[in-house]
Design a protein around this motif. Structure first.
Motif, short mmCIF file in Angstrom:
data_model
loop_
_atom_site.label_atom_id
_atom_site.label_comp_id
_atom_site.label_asym_id
_atom_site.label_seq_id
_atom_site.Cartn_x
_atom_site.Cartn_y
_atom_site.Cartn_z
N GLU A 28 0.87 -1.24 -0.01
CA GLU A 28 0.06 0.05 -0.12
C GLU A 28 0.98 1.30 -0.07
O GLU A 28 0.82 2.02 1.02
CB GLU A 28 -1.07 -0.09 1.25
N PRO A 29 1.64 1.59 -1.19
CA PRO A 29 2.38 2.74 -1.17
C PRO A 29 1.23 3.78 -1.43
O PRO A 29 0.45 3.68 -1.66
CB PRO A 29 3.17 2.70 -2.48
N TYR A 30 1.90 5.08 -0.92
CA TYR A 30 1.01 6.37 -1.11
C TYR A 30 0.68 6.55 -2.57
O TYR A 30 1.86 6.65 -3.45
CB TYR A 30 1.39 7.69 -0.53
N THR A 31 -0.47 6.70 -3.01
CA THR A 31 -0.76 7.23 -4.55
C THR A 31 -1.63 8.27 -4.42
O THR A 31 -2.80 8.14 -3.60
CB THR A 31 -0.94 6.14 -5.25
N PRO A 32 -1.84 9.32 -5.08
CA PRO A 32 -2.79 10.34 -4.98
C PRO A 32 -4.04 9.86 -5.31
O PRO A 32 -4.07 8.84 -6.34
CB PRO A 32 -2.55 11.44 -5.97
N ASP A 33 -5.35 10.04 -4.93
CA ASP A 33 -6.34 9.59 -5.14
C ASP A 33 -6.86 10.03 -6.50
O ASP A 33 -6.35 11.36 -7.10
CB ASP A 33 -7.53 10.12 -4.07
N PRO A 34 -7.27 9.16 -7.54
CA PRO A 34 -7.80 9.58 -8.90
C PRO A 34 -8.84 10.55 -8.97
O PRO A 34 -9.39 11.01 -10.14
CB PRO A 34 -7.91 8.07 -9.50
N GLY A 35 -9.61 10.73 -7.96
CA GLY A 35 -10.83 11.59 -8.15
C GLY A 35 -10.33 13.10 -8.29
O GLY A 35 -9.28 13.46 -8.24
N THR A 36 -11.37 14.04 -8.29
CA THR A 36 -11.35 15.38 -8.11
C THR A 36 -12.30 15.95 -7.05
O THR A 36 -13.22 15.24 -6.75
CB THR A 36 -11.54 15.97 -9.57
#
Length: 286
Positions: free
Chosen positions: A63-71
């Motif tokens: 579970e690396p940090y990745t930005p959420d794909p939403g807006t």
């Protein structure tokens, strides 16, 4: 100065984990408040190396940090929305909590700690480990003397932070933390409260905090004990806990929800508003 402290289990290397915490906080402030917070002063207290021989490296990190794909803003918890499964669990635990607190025998919490919070089990049973962990946070707070401090503590980190603040009441009474924010905190568990009472006598807000806000997603098993204000009284200045229900919208890479994950809590609108008000002085309904 914003100071963060992480929670349970092994973590990626300290520099990476610090970058990810700040990135989640910045992402939340940008999406929730329209504020670019890249330059916010942020420091991180890391203690996983005291329990684990080596950090989680990239190939092993699920579970690396990745930005959420939403807006747009992240969702808020609707105060009128019922969560029947968690409500039932909270009522059941409330009865068990009363029995455990009165008798001092905590079989339910023992199972929870051993199976879900192993690091916390060791923290409460190994004096040397507890002292080292607290010392790291105490030294960081002391180093920020003269600055306004927002202390953000997740999961077991909230217990470490609470204990460290209570220690600093005596060791450095002039130090202050302007705002103490707990995320997904197990401070309400009966066994934790018994330990607090045993070591610090009074189960209350630390005297050296100006505000204490507890952010909890009711789906998060760590918060099963319910509102902290029910158990932690105000400090001698009248400051108590303000409990706020939030929605931790984090999802694992496979799409499954994880309502305890730090990145999700760090991106909640409620924390973004607290951080915005703290760093800019702009009112944000906190």
């Amino acid at each position: 100065m914003i100071i963060g402290i992480h929670g349970l289990e092994n973590k990626p290397p300290v520099d990476e984990k610090m970058r990810w915490w700040k990135a989640a906080l910045v992402e939340g402030m940008r999406r929730n408040c329209g504020f670019d917070a890249e330059d916010i002063p942020f420091e991180f207290v890391y203690w996983a190396d005291l329990r684990y021989d080596r950090p989680i490296l990239a190939d092993d990190n699920k579970e690396p940090y990745t930005p959420d794909p939403g807006t747009g803003p992240f969702p808020r918890q609707d105060p009128d929305e019922s969560q029947p499964v968690n409500a039932v669990l909270e009522r059941v635990y409330e009865g068990l909590d009363w029995v455990q607190s009165k008798t001092g025998v905590t079989p339910v919490d023992d199972v929870i700690l051993r199976t879900r919070f192993d690091d916390l089990w060791h923290y409460q049973s190994e004096t040397g480990f507890a002292q080292e962990v607290r010392s790291r946070l105490c030294e960081r707070i002391k180093a920020a003397s003269g600055q306004r401090v927002l202390l953000v503590a997740h999961s077991m980190g909230s217990i470490i932070a609470y204990d460290a603040l209570r220690m600093l009441e005596h060791d450095a009474p002039s130090l202050r933390v302007d705002h103490f924010v707990t995320l997904g905190s197990p401070l309400g568990l009966a066994e934790v409260k018994l330990k607090v009472a045993e070591e610090h006598r009074e189960v209350r807000a630390p005297d050296n905090v100006g505000r204490w806000t507890n952010l909890a997603d009711r789906r998060d098993i760590a918060t099963i004990a319910g509102a902290l204000a029910d158990d932690y009284g105000p400090n001698r200045h009248g400051t108590g806990v303000r409990d706020r229900a939030v929605m931790n919208a984090y999802r694992r890479p496979n799409g499954d929800p994880n309502s305890h994950k730090s990145y999700g809590y760090l991106r909640t609108p409620e924390l973004s508003e607290i951080a915005l008000a703290f760093t800019t002085g702009r009112p944000a309904g906190t």
